[in-house]
Write an enzyme that holds these catalytic residues in place. Sequence first.
Site, PDB file in Angstrom:
ATOM      1  N   LEU A   1       6.088  28.145 -37.733  1.00 19.62           N
ATOM      2  CA  LEU A   1       5.474  28.473 -35.821  1.00 19.62           C
ATOM      3  C   LEU A   1       6.352  29.861 -36.362  1.00 19.62           C
ATOM      4  O   LEU A   1       7.882  30.006 -36.723  1.00 19.62           O
ATOM      5  CB  LEU A   1       6.173  27.621 -35.694  1.00 19.62           C
ATOM      6  CG  LEU A   1       5.427  26.388 -35.479  1.00 19.62           C
ATOM      7  CD1 LEU A   1       6.247  25.533 -33.546  1.00 19.62           C
ATOM      8  CD2 LEU A   1       4.068  26.472 -35.106  1.00 19.62           C
ATOM      9  N   ASP A   2       5.815  31.205 -35.732  1.00 21.04           N
ATOM     10  CA  ASP A   2       6.258  31.897 -35.654  1.00 21.04           C
ATOM     11  C   ASP A   2       7.609  31.587 -34.503  1.00 21.04           C
ATOM     12  O   ASP A   2       7.449  30.466 -33.874  1.00 21.04           O
ATOM     13  CB  ASP A   2       5.432  33.117 -35.026  1.00 21.04           C
ATOM     14  CG  ASP A   2       4.318  33.610 -35.666  1.00 21.04           C
ATOM     15  OD1 ASP A   2       4.574  33.693 -37.320  1.00 21.04           O
ATOM     16  OD2 ASP A   2       3.474  33.764 -35.235  1.00 21.04           O
TER      17      ASP A   2
END
Length: 306
Positions: A48-49
């Site tokens: 996930l960013d």
Amino acid sequence: MGRRRKPWMRDVNGILLLDKPEGLSSNHALQRVRRLYSAAKAGHTGSLDPLATGMLPVCFGPCTKLSHYLLDADKQYTVGMRWGARTATGDAEGDVVEENAVRPDADTVARTAQDFVGEIGQVPPMYSAVHHQGRRLYEIAREGGEVERPSRVVTIYALQVGVQEGDILPLEVRCSKGTYVRTLVEDLARACGALAHVAWLRRDAVGPFAASAMHAMADVEAAAEQGAAALDALLLPPSAALTDWPAVTLDAARAFYLSRGEAVRVAAAPSRGRVAIYGPGNALLALGEIDADGMVAPRRMMQLPA
């Protein structure tokens, strides 16, 4: 030589569904959790960013063998689509590269969104981890470069439009692996004659795992203060990752032959398709399939305790 095990490390087996906080990379979240567990081996399944929050499955010990299958699992997200600007990264962290004043009405967006349901082509964003000639695309992008990227086919199973709040329109997305939500937001906006980027992003589900099973970082830290037993109580067993696989349970004799790579006959087995194969004590022996002769054949040995 293999990596030397440090004295403080211990063997941990299971899956933690971490609710990753905003501002932390997936790797930093993984390393923090691994230290809290004092785990000898751990890995996450699907980055996930830093901007994004939500479900980050962390597999410990033997459960890391399941990482590939969770990476391939479908995902579910909620995302805030901010109208008015396209950014270099496709999200709120990037510089604005284009602006306009178009604000489509809710009916237009909802109608247009249905054109994106099903199999669609997506061009990976430059700020992504896709490889190009031995380098990550984001490395090239950070140097100001841009290269041609081939379109990839992904599947959008559902795309629901929420209630507009100011310049932000919430969306609910259920999609296949490899889907770039940032690209979906940009493409949907463009199809509406507008510009948009991701204001916020949350992953609600991965494969068979529901949002209700997630644990915040603060919960994990609190459990660590209580000791290893409290930490391990937060873990799911290996079988939790395979609830959507038909299960076959073998007796000791059949488990022995299957562990040697041999197909075995099981009266109650499905007639075809993939299966999760369990042995005595509910240990996960292998992932397999029903072969042409109707036998249960191993395809990936697991040998994971229950």
